[in-house]
Write a protein that holds these residues in place. Sequence first.
Motif: not given
Length: 122
Positions: A37-58
């Motif tokens: 995730y990424r977060q700028a000062s004063g802003k909400q944390r947001e997803l950048v990339a994710a991967i599950n245990s099977g290797g599927r990415t988002n």
Amino acid sequence: QVQLVESGGGLAQPGGSLRLSCAASGNIFSINSMAWYRQASGKQRELVAAINSGGRTNYTDSAKGRFTISRDNAKNTVTLQMNSLKPEDTDVYYCNADVIIKTTFVIRGVYWGQGTQVTVSS
């Protein structure tokens, strides 16, 4: 009971690359998804990339084609390879893991790293 330790942030020039790594340790039975995730000062944390245990990415649209997330299930690590960096990628990046802990009970929890600064500037 679970610690996530990040490394690899820093300063890069526009068009350059950085590689972020995160290692999970503790009383881990298994890890479902891992993410950055990424977060700028004063802003909400947001997803950048994710991967599950099977290797599927988002990926978010801004990360597609430039960033690659990968994981090593045996080592409980996740990596984010960041290429073609832009100034707007500047933020604090956080590692995230959805972890199953097995002691007397089976407990599922979401854990965060301490954050690593990524700065893209000429």
